[in-house]
Design a protein around this motif. Structure first.
Motif, PDB file in Angstrom:
ATOM      1  N   GLN A   1     -15.498   2.933  52.431  1.00  0.00           N
ATOM      2  CA  GLN A   1     -16.519   2.267  53.419  1.00  0.00           C
ATOM      3  C   GLN A   1     -17.364   1.129  52.827  1.00  0.00           C
ATOM      4  O   GLN A   1     -17.339  -0.329  53.101  1.00  0.00           O
ATOM      5  N   PHE A   2     -17.185   0.502  51.560  1.00  0.00           N
ATOM      6  CA  PHE A   2     -17.624  -0.136  50.218  1.00  0.00           C
ATOM      7  C   PHE A   2     -16.662  -1.809  49.990  1.00  0.00           C
ATOM      8  O   PHE A   2     -16.501  -1.954  49.213  1.00  0.00           O
ATOM      9  N   ARG A   3     -14.670  -1.041  49.842  1.00  0.00           N
ATOM     10  CA  ARG A   3     -14.263  -1.377  49.514  1.00  0.00           C
ATOM     11  C   ARG A   3     -13.802  -2.027  48.799  1.00  0.00           C
ATOM     12  O   ARG A   3     -14.653  -2.447  47.947  1.00  0.00           O
ATOM     13  N   CYS A   4     -14.298  -0.331  47.314  1.00  0.00           N
ATOM     14  CA  CYS A   4     -14.766  -0.288  46.454  1.00  0.00           C
ATOM     15  C   CYS A   4     -13.608  -0.181  45.854  1.00  0.00           C
ATOM     16  O   CYS A   4     -12.879   0.926  46.015  1.00  0.00           O
ATOM     17  N   CYS A   5     -13.490   0.093  44.282  1.00  0.00           N
ATOM     18  CA  CYS A   5     -12.697   1.345  43.454  1.00  0.00           C
ATOM     19  C   CYS A   5     -12.495   1.554  42.361  1.00  0.00           C
ATOM     20  O   CYS A   5     -12.997   0.313  41.409  1.00  0.00           O
TER      21      CYS A   5
ATOM     22  N   ASN B   1      -5.862  -4.418  54.874  1.00  0.00           N
ATOM     23  CA  ASN B   1      -4.983  -5.410  55.105  1.00  0.00           C
ATOM     24  C   ASN B   1      -4.041  -6.092  54.508  1.00  0.00           C
ATOM     25  O   ASN B   1      -3.427  -6.751  54.648  1.00  0.00           O
ATOM     26  N   SER B   2      -3.257  -4.739  53.480  1.00  0.00           N
ATOM     27  CA  SER B   2      -2.068  -5.816  52.448  1.00  0.00           C
ATOM     28  C   SER B   2      -0.778  -5.384  53.396  1.00  0.00           C
ATOM     29  O   SER B   2      -0.492  -4.681  54.231  1.00  0.00           O
ATOM     30  N   PRO B   3      -0.166  -6.690  53.497  1.00  0.00           N
ATOM     31  CA  PRO B   3       0.567  -6.455  54.695  1.00  0.00           C
ATOM     32  C   PRO B   3       2.007  -5.349  53.827  1.00  0.00           C
ATOM     33  O   PRO B   3       3.456  -6.004  54.679  1.00  0.00           O
ATOM     34  N   ARG B   4       1.893  -4.708  52.906  1.00  0.00           N
ATOM     35  CA  ARG B   4       3.040  -4.394  52.312  1.00  0.00           C
ATOM     36  C   ARG B   4       2.276  -2.461  51.966  1.00  0.00           C
ATOM     37  O   ARG B   4       1.069  -2.403  52.069  1.00  0.00           O
ATOM     38  N   PRO B   5       3.301  -1.506  52.194  1.00  0.00           N
ATOM     39  CA  PRO B   5       2.932  -0.282  51.721  1.00  0.00           C
ATOM     40  C   PRO B   5       1.877  -0.110  50.570  1.00  0.00           C
ATOM     41  O   PRO B   5       3.015  -0.920  49.647  1.00  0.00           O
ATOM     42  N   CYS B   6       0.765   0.626  50.888  1.00  0.00           N
ATOM     43  CA  CYS B   6       0.203   0.814  49.718  1.00  0.00           C
ATOM     44  C   CYS B   6       0.761   1.289  48.509  1.00  0.00           C
ATOM     45  O   CYS B   6       1.659   1.956  48.771  1.00  0.00           O
ATOM     46  N   ILE B   7       0.596   0.521  47.658  1.00  0.00           N
ATOM     47  CA  ILE B   7       1.081   1.005  45.867  1.00  0.00           C
ATOM     48  C   ILE B   7       0.200   1.996  45.452  1.00  0.00           C
ATOM     49  O   ILE B   7      -0.465   0.837  45.264  1.00  0.00           O
ATOM     50  N   GLN B   8       0.312   3.031  44.980  1.00  0.00           N
ATOM     51  CA  GLN B   8      -1.002   3.509  44.946  1.00  0.00           C
ATOM     52  C   GLN B   8      -0.183   4.007  43.248  1.00  0.00           C
ATOM     53  O   GLN B   8      -1.311   4.990  42.017  1.00  0.00           O
TER      54      GLN B   8
ATOM     55  N   ASP C   1       4.592  -8.099  41.814  1.00  0.00           N
ATOM     56  CA  ASP C   1       3.184  -8.308  41.134  1.00  0.00           C
ATOM     57  C   ASP C   1       2.283  -7.694  40.693  1.00  0.00           C
ATOM     58  O   ASP C   1       1.531  -8.143  41.480  1.00  0.00           O
ATOM     59  N   PHE C   2       2.151  -7.184  39.728  1.00  0.00           N
ATOM     60  CA  PHE C   2       0.251  -6.436  40.050  1.00  0.00           C
ATOM     61  C   PHE C   2      -0.870  -7.403  40.104  1.00  0.00           C
ATOM     62  O   PHE C   2      -1.953  -7.367  40.244  1.00  0.00           O
ATOM     63  N   LEU C   3      -0.422  -8.189  39.216  1.00  0.00           N
ATOM     64  CA  LEU C   3      -1.873  -9.315  38.879  1.00  0.00           C
ATOM     65  C   LEU C   3      -1.900 -10.509  40.578  1.00  0.00           C
ATOM     66  O   LEU C   3      -2.312 -10.752  40.037  1.00  0.00           O
ATOM     67  N   THR C   4      -0.686 -10.469  41.070  1.00  0.00           N
ATOM     68  CA  THR C   4      -1.161 -11.462  41.835  1.00  0.00           C
ATOM     69  C   THR C   4      -1.094 -10.694  43.340  1.00  0.00           C
ATOM     70  O   THR C   4      -1.537 -11.193  44.388  1.00  0.00           O
ATOM     71  N   GLU C   5      -1.134  -9.641  43.509  1.00  0.00           N
ATOM     72  CA  GLU C   5      -0.901  -8.420  44.679  1.00  0.00           C
ATOM     73  C   GLU C   5      -2.478  -8.470  45.311  1.00  0.00           C
ATOM     74  O   GLU C   5      -2.581  -6.629  44.823  1.00  0.00           O
ATOM     75  N   GLU C   6      -3.439  -9.110  45.250  1.00  0.00           N
ATOM     76  CA  GLU C   6      -4.849  -8.507  44.938  1.00  0.00           C
ATOM     77  C   GLU C   6      -5.433  -7.777  46.741  1.00  0.00           C
ATOM     78  O   GLU C   6      -5.684  -7.250  46.498  1.00  0.00           O
TER      79      GLU C   6
END
Length: 364
Positions: A162-166, A217-224, A237-242
């Protein structure tokens, strides 16, 4: 010299009474608004009580609820008083009641102002409650089979969606706790056993987050899982994959939500306070002008109305002297009772010729 003195004719006094009658009924509605805002805030806090340490979090909503109820009662009677005070003959019934009513209403408006200020000063307490509450909730995310914590997982997942947080402060909070229950881990797997052994506290830690942290909204499947391992994923690149997961912490997101809510409620209550103050000012003018009509003895005559009969300094001195004299009177009574606890006032018996039959007790 009277403060803000205004001259009133009979017509102007009648119009003022009618306007105040209408405004008091409007004030009943504003009281209902304050009550509703307090109730809404209480529900919003209680809705997420599992995620915050709510020691004194209900003080502000309880204050608003109480003020709203008192506002309805006071303004209901205020409307009746103003309606009757348009006639000098009916005003006599309310004359002794008017000043205590105005004093009580003044203190009530102060409570409304205090409620508005409390809405703006609640942020630090709210931030502390959210920090501790979210920290404990995230820690017990995996405890779905423990009574009292069964629904924490769904609560946190819905919160993050709901709050788009983690996490509490951010997604890295999940790296520091074991958020997967041991009942869903294959203890016969060498990889799982090695993870347990590699941690000092014997926890199953990994650089992964729950699915609710994923950004749709990620263009690729979620990497969790293996979020910080660039080699584990192609073209990553996890630093740029916002857009992969939410980067904002839930404490910051919730704090922003409650901040906006409290500021809106505080502004509304502050405007209601200004409105109540204007109504109180009108009632004071009506009271003083009608009292002067009774002094003049002519209902058709002009009369003066004011906020204070004397200047602010003189009024303060007068009230201070009243309080001081009350203190002296209490002190004298206490001294008299200590000297003779069985007697309040010395008395004497008199004969038929007004001659004392005996000495007054206590005389030497």
């Amino acid at each position: 010299m009277a403060v803000l003195k205004v001259k009133f004719t009979k017509t102007r006094r009648g119009k003022l009474a009618q306007i105040l009658w209408i405004l008091n009924w409007v004030s009943v509605l504003t009281g209902l608004i304050i009550f509703s805002l307090g109730l809404f805030l209480k529900i919003e806090i209680r809705k997420r009580s599992e995620l915050m340490v709510s020691g004194g979090m209900h003080t502000v909503p309880n204050m608003l609820i109480a003020v709203g109820v008192i506002a309805c009662v006071i303004n209901f009677f205020g409307g009746k008083i103003c309606y009757d005070c348009s006639d000098a003959n009916k005003f006599v019934r309310w004359k002794l009641f008017m000043l205590p009513y105005i004093i009580c209403t003044f203190f009530f408006t102060f409570c409304v102002f205090a409620g508005a200020i409390m809405c703006y000063t609640m942020r630090n307490e709210l931030e502390s409650a959210l920090y501790r509450g979210l920290k404990d909730a995230v820690k017990h995310y995996k405890d779905t089979d423990i009574p009292g914590r069964c629904f924490l997982k769904s609560t946190i997942d819905l919160l993050q969606i709901q709050f788009r947080c983690c996490g509490n402060n951010g997604f890295r909070d999940w790296f520091e706790i074991q958020w997967i229950s041991a009942r869903y881990l294959d203890m016969g797997s060498k990889e799982v056993v090695n993870r347990f052994k590699s941690n000092v506290d014997g926890k199953y830690l990994l650089d992964g987050v729950p699915f609710s942290c994923c950004n749709p909204n990620s263009p690729r499947p979620c990497i969790q899982y293996q979020i910080t391992n660039n080699t584990a994923h192609y073209n990553y690149d996890f630093l740029t994959e916002e857009l992969n997961i939410w980067t904002q912490g839930c404490r910051e997101a919730l704090l922003g939500y409650y901040d906006e809510l409290m500021q809106s409620i505080g502004l509304t209550v502050l405007l209601i306070w200004l409105f109540e103050l204007s109504v109180l000012t009108g009632v004071r003018y009506l009271q003083t002008s009608m009292e002067n009509v009774l002094i003049l003895g002519d209902p058709e005559s002009e009369s003066d109305g004011w906020l204070l009969e004397n200047s602010c300094v003189e009024t303060a001195k007068h009230n201070f002297m009243i309080i001081k004299n009350l203190g002296k009177a209490n002190q004298i009574n206490n001294v008299a009772r200590k000297s003779d606890p069985n007697m309040d006032i010395p008395t004497a018996d008199y004969g038929p010729d007004n001659v004392p039959l005996g000495p007054i007790p206590g005389d030497s």
